[in-house]
Design an enzyme around this catalytic site. Sequence first.
Site, PDB file in Angstrom:
ATOM      1  N   GLY A  12       0.782  -1.238   0.000  1.00 16.30           N
ATOM      2  CA  GLY A  12       0.000   0.000   0.000  1.00 16.30           C
ATOM      3  C   GLY A  12       0.807   1.279   0.000  1.00 16.30           C
ATOM      4  O   GLY A  12       0.311   2.327   0.432  1.00 16.30           O
ATOM      5  N   THR A  13       2.045   1.234  -0.522  1.00 15.57           N
ATOM      6  CA  THR A  13       2.815   2.487  -0.534  1.00 15.57           C
ATOM      7  C   THR A  13       2.202   3.500  -1.502  1.00 15.57           C
ATOM      8  O   THR A  13       2.275   4.712  -1.269  1.00 15.57           O
ATOM      9  CB  THR A  13       4.295   2.257  -0.901  1.00 15.57           C
ATOM     10  N   ASN A  14       1.604   3.019  -2.579  1.00 17.38           N
ATOM     11  CA  ASN A  14       0.943   3.969  -3.499  1.00 17.38           C
ATOM     12  C   ASN A  14      -0.299   4.569  -2.858  1.00 17.38           C
ATOM     13  O   ASN A  14      -0.574   5.757  -3.024  1.00 17.38           O
ATOM     14  CB  ASN A  14       0.611   3.285  -4.827  1.00 17.38           C
ATOM     15  N   ILE A  92      -7.000  -9.287 -11.922  1.00 17.53           N
ATOM     16  CA  ILE A  92      -7.629  -8.671 -13.097  1.00 17.53           C
ATOM     17  C   ILE A  92      -9.135  -8.853 -12.942  1.00 17.53           C
ATOM     18  O   ILE A  92      -9.607  -9.973 -12.707  1.00 17.53           O
ATOM     19  CB  ILE A  92      -7.127  -9.346 -14.398  1.00 17.53           C
ATOM     20  N   LEU A  93      -9.873  -7.762 -13.030  1.00 18.43           N
ATOM     21  CA  LEU A  93     -11.335  -7.850 -12.892  1.00 18.43           C
ATOM     22  C   LEU A  93     -11.985  -7.854 -14.265  1.00 18.43           C
ATOM     23  O   LEU A  93     -11.461  -7.279 -15.221  1.00 18.43           O
ATOM     24  CB  LEU A  93     -11.856  -6.686 -12.048  1.00 18.43           C
ATOM     25  N   ASN A 107      -5.116   2.918 -12.712  1.00 19.60           N
ATOM     26  CA  ASN A 107      -4.170   1.913 -12.221  1.00 19.60           C
ATOM     27  C   ASN A 107      -2.754   2.450 -12.361  1.00 19.60           C
ATOM     28  O   ASN A 107      -2.467   3.236 -13.253  1.00 19.60           O
ATOM     29  CB  ASN A 107      -4.322   0.636 -13.064  1.00 19.60           C
ATOM     30  N   HIS A 109       1.026   1.070 -13.108  1.00 15.94           N
ATOM     31  CA  HIS A 109       1.781  -0.104 -13.565  1.00 15.94           C
ATOM     32  C   HIS A 109       3.272   0.233 -13.477  1.00 15.94           C
ATOM     33  O   HIS A 109       3.691   1.310 -13.941  1.00 15.94           O
ATOM     34  CB  HIS A 109       1.393  -0.458 -15.006  1.00 15.94           C
TER      35      HIS A 109
HETATM   36  C1  GAR Z   1       3.767  -1.263  -7.188  1.00 12.57           C
HETATM   37  O1  GAR Z   1       5.049  -1.286  -7.758  1.00 12.57           O
HETATM   38  C2  GAR Z   1       2.719  -1.227  -8.266  1.00 12.57           C
HETATM   39  O2  GAR Z   1       3.069  -0.452  -9.365  1.00 12.57           O
HETATM   40  C3  GAR Z   1       2.636  -2.679  -8.656  1.00 12.57           C
HETATM   41  O3  GAR Z   1       2.816  -3.399  -7.452  1.00 12.57           O
HETATM   42  C4  GAR Z   1       3.474  -2.580  -6.483  1.00 12.57           C
HETATM   43  C5  GAR Z   1       2.541  -2.410  -5.318  1.00 12.57           C
HETATM   44  O4  GAR Z   1       3.104  -1.667  -4.293  1.00 12.57           O
HETATM   45  N1  GAR Z   1       1.388  -2.966  -9.254  1.00 12.57           N
HETATM   46  C6  GAR Z   1       1.192  -3.918 -10.154  1.00 12.57           C
HETATM   47  O5  GAR Z   1       2.065  -4.637 -10.572  1.00 12.57           O
HETATM   48  C7  GAR Z   1      -0.250  -4.031 -10.636  1.00 12.57           C
HETATM   49  N2  GAR Z   1      -0.340  -4.856 -11.769  1.00 12.57           N
HETATM   50  P1  GAR Z   1       2.243  -0.963  -3.156  1.00 12.57           P
HETATM   51  O6  GAR Z   1       1.244  -1.992  -2.618  1.00 12.57           O
HETATM   52  O7  GAR Z   1       3.272  -0.619  -2.124  1.00 12.57           O
HETATM   53  O8  GAR Z   1       1.575   0.241  -3.730  1.00 12.57           O
END
Ligand code: GAR
Length: 206
Positions: A12-14, A92-93, A107, A109
């Site tokens: 969940g850093t994003n 993927i939904l 999203n 990526h």
């Molecule tokens: C992030 O790098 C995000 O871009 C990627 O997973 C990580 C999640 O980090 N997402 C994907 O690959 C989605 N297909 P987070 O939980 O710390 O945000």
Amino acid sequence: MLRIGALVSGGGTNLQAIMDAIERDNIDAGVVCVVSSKEGAYALERAAAKNIETAVMRKKDYPSQRDYDIALADYFEKRNVDLIVYAGFMLILGEDFVNRFENKMINIHPALIPSFCGKGFYGLHVHEAVLKAGVKVTGATVHFVTAECDAGPIILQKAVEVMDDDTPESLQRRVMEQAEWIIYPEAVRLFAENRLKIENGIVKRR
Ligand code: GAR
């Protein structure tokens, strides 16, 4: 206020970067609920720390993909969500979900789409593939979500250098720090300010 619902699966850093930016930059938005596809995801604790409603909805608890999609869509609809952010969401939904929130889902990526994306390219796998290919530049992309995985209209991208001694973990960290945590909150701000228009599948910023 723009009501945001988040889909998460992990750290969940994003999500944190978005919640922090909303407070710091006075964005007229708020995360109102967070749904995790996994129990124990740290993203849930980040949300709870801000008194945000959370839920765990696991695909395996539903008889089919369709039932899962509908349950998730009902959840967000009941909470009058205006925008759904996929924040490290690893599933993927299907159309039963995405058709109900057209142009209202974004999203992040961890690569420069259309490279290193699509089915199987998620999390660390993306960075492993980048290192294996030997490309010298990678980055991150924020895009609208459509039924086709990682193929929706691109909102923002930021490039990040690949170093000779990178591991998938070190590269993932640099892509997060130098790209993801910057462009994802920025995309949320542009959306909240109604500055994103999609024309023939291309995003135009106003
Ligand atoms: C992030 O790098 C995000 O871009 C990627 O997973 C990580 C999640 O980090 N997402 C994907 O690959 C989605 N297909 P987070 O939980 O710390 O945000």
